[in-house]
Design a protein around this motif. Sequence first.
Motif, PDB file in Angstrom:
ATOM      1  N   PRO A   1       0.746  -1.166   0.015  1.00 15.32           N
ATOM      2  CA  PRO A   1      -0.030   0.087   0.010  1.00 15.32           C
ATOM      3  C   PRO A   1       0.776   1.154  -0.095  1.00 15.32           C
ATOM      4  N   ARG A   2       0.392   2.141  -0.619  1.00 17.01           N
ATOM      5  CA  ARG A   2       1.076   3.682  -0.681  1.00 17.01           C
ATOM      6  C   ARG A   2       0.333   4.800  -0.587  1.00 17.01           C
ATOM      7  N   ARG A   3       0.908   5.883  -0.043  1.00 16.65           N
ATOM      8  CA  ARG A   3       0.140   7.108   0.035  1.00 16.65           C
ATOM      9  C   ARG A   3       0.185   7.775  -1.235  1.00 16.65           C
ATOM     10  N   TYR A   4      -0.850   8.674  -1.367  1.00 16.23           N
ATOM     11  CA  TYR A   4      -0.442   9.544  -2.694  1.00 16.23           C
ATOM     12  C   TYR A   4       0.681   9.913  -2.995  1.00 16.23           C
ATOM     13  N   GLY A   5       1.435  10.690  -1.940  1.00 13.64           N
ATOM     14  CA  GLY A   5       2.631  11.227  -2.016  1.00 13.64           C
ATOM     15  C   GLY A   5       3.800  10.250  -2.381  1.00 13.64           C
ATOM     16  N   GLU A   6       3.540   8.964  -1.875  1.00 12.00           N
ATOM     17  CA  GLU A   6       4.549   7.947  -2.257  1.00 12.00           C
ATOM     18  C   GLU A   6       4.582   7.508  -3.565  1.00 12.00           C
ATOM     19  N   LEU A   7       3.315   7.590  -4.081  1.00  6.58           N
ATOM     20  CA  LEU A   7       2.928   6.921  -5.512  1.00  6.58           C
ATOM     21  C   LEU A   7       3.566   8.264  -6.327  1.00  6.58           C
ATOM     22  N   ALA A   8       3.239   9.379  -6.114  1.00  9.47           N
ATOM     23  CA  ALA A   8       3.995  10.528  -7.037  1.00  9.47           C
ATOM     24  C   ALA A   8       5.433  10.380  -6.866  1.00  9.47           C
ATOM     25  N   ALA A   9       6.036  10.134  -5.770  1.00 11.12           N
ATOM     26  CA  ALA A   9       7.587  10.191  -5.615  1.00 11.12           C
ATOM     27  C   ALA A   9       8.021   8.976  -6.581  1.00 11.12           C
ATOM     28  N   GLY A  10       7.148   7.889  -6.369  1.00 17.12           N
ATOM     29  CA  GLY A  10       7.697   6.642  -7.206  1.00 17.12           C
ATOM     30  C   GLY A  10       7.754   6.981  -8.819  1.00 17.12           C
ATOM     31  N   LEU A  11       6.931   7.616  -9.109  1.00 18.23           N
ATOM     32  CA  LEU A  11       6.758   8.048 -10.756  1.00 18.23           C
ATOM     33  C   LEU A  11       6.836   9.248 -11.012  1.00 18.23           C
ATOM     34  N   PRO A  12       8.160   9.926 -10.746  1.00 16.18           N
ATOM     35  CA  PRO A  12       8.330  11.321 -10.776  1.00 16.18           C
ATOM     36  C   PRO A  12       8.153  12.166 -11.932  1.00 16.18           C
ATOM     37  N   ARG A  13       7.688  11.384 -13.308  1.00 13.14           N
ATOM     38  CA  ARG A  13       7.247  12.369 -14.397  1.00 13.14           C
ATOM     39  C   ARG A  13       6.032  12.221 -14.411  1.00 13.14           C
ATOM     40  N   ILE A  14       5.021  11.634 -13.666  1.00 17.07           N
ATOM     41  CA  ILE A  14       3.672  11.482 -13.783  1.00 17.07           C
ATOM     42  C   ILE A  14       3.056  12.910 -13.344  1.00 17.07           C
ATOM     43  N   PRO A  15       2.246  13.442 -14.201  1.00 17.99           N
ATOM     44  CA  PRO A  15       1.587  14.815 -13.769  1.00 17.99           C
ATOM     45  C   PRO A  15       0.494  14.535 -12.569  1.00 17.99           C
ATOM     46  N   SER A  16       0.324  15.486 -11.687  1.00 15.33           N
ATOM     47  CA  SER A  16      -0.457  15.316 -10.567  1.00 15.33           C
ATOM     48  C   SER A  16      -1.737  15.074 -11.052  1.00 15.33           C
ATOM     49  N   ASN A  17      -2.316  15.845 -12.081  1.00 18.36           N
ATOM     50  CA  ASN A  17      -3.901  15.455 -12.385  1.00 18.36           C
ATOM     51  C   ASN A  17      -4.012  14.132 -13.137  1.00 18.36           C
TER      52      ASN A  17
ATOM     53  N   LEU B   1      -2.008  11.400 -12.316  1.00 21.22           N
ATOM     54  CA  LEU B   1      -2.202  10.492 -11.177  1.00 21.22           C
ATOM     55  C   LEU B   1      -3.430  10.292 -10.416  1.00 21.22           C
ATOM     56  N   ALA B   2      -4.031  11.468 -10.331  1.00 23.12           N
ATOM     57  CA  ALA B   2      -5.409  11.689  -9.468  1.00 23.12           C
ATOM     58  C   ALA B   2      -6.375  10.875 -10.542  1.00 23.12           C
ATOM     59  N   SER B   3      -6.395  11.013 -11.626  1.00 20.96           N
ATOM     60  CA  SER B   3      -7.488  10.513 -12.813  1.00 20.96           C
ATOM     61  C   SER B   3      -7.190   9.212 -12.839  1.00 20.96           C
ATOM     62  N   ARG B   4      -5.960   8.474 -12.745  1.00 23.21           N
ATOM     63  CA  ARG B   4      -5.704   7.238 -12.950  1.00 23.21           C
ATOM     64  C   ARG B   4      -6.147   6.498 -11.635  1.00 23.21           C
ATOM     65  N   LEU B   5      -5.973   6.957 -10.603  1.00 22.80           N
ATOM     66  CA  LEU B   5      -6.258   6.565  -9.300  1.00 22.80           C
ATOM     67  C   LEU B   5      -7.847   6.345  -8.981  1.00 22.80           C
TER      68      LEU B   5
END
Length: 213
Positions: free
Chosen positions: A35-51, A53-57
Amino acid sequence: MAARDYGQYDGITRALELVGERWALLIVRDLLVGPRRYGELAAGLPRIPSNILASRLKELQAVGVIRRMPRSRVVLYELTPYGRELEPVVLALGAWGFKAMGDPRDDQVVTADSMTIALRTAFRADVAESLPATAYAARLGPAELLIRVDGSRLAVDRGTGPADLDFTAGPDIRHLISGELAPARAIATGVVEVLRGPDELLDRFASTFHLAA
């Protein structure tokens, strides 16, 4: 509703509608580690735009692949049982893609989660069953991993700890895992640097983790 509709009716089409959008399978890959927090997912995928990531989740939640798990003041994302059924698919894709990796570009990164899944992909449980239990402390690029093999069981955790072999390596370790480079040669050429433990244990590592190139 899936973000993309291919207009065909079969299992592969439906699978692509569910997890075929860009970044979706990499989110699944990282959640296969845990399991991962939103910030951990973002850090692990540094080139993904935040919008994105939110949409995919949201999309993956809507189709039952992942779920939100509130824990105290923190929200974690984790795979559902249906989502975890993707593990053999992700590992098979990793093995297939390994054959065409080539040399890394300067802008490509290695993460602890990506290396964890790479090790799961390369793990040969049938070979490990006949070998003594072994722990490896590996620094693979920026990722520090404690790899424990006990029979057919593999555990990979972030960080360091007591280990039989402590080593560091860069992306060229793929030549060791593919069998293109013998362990002794990997040490002699600096592809792998043994920090602690007998060099011979790298032979055991190479036997335990192997993917054909």
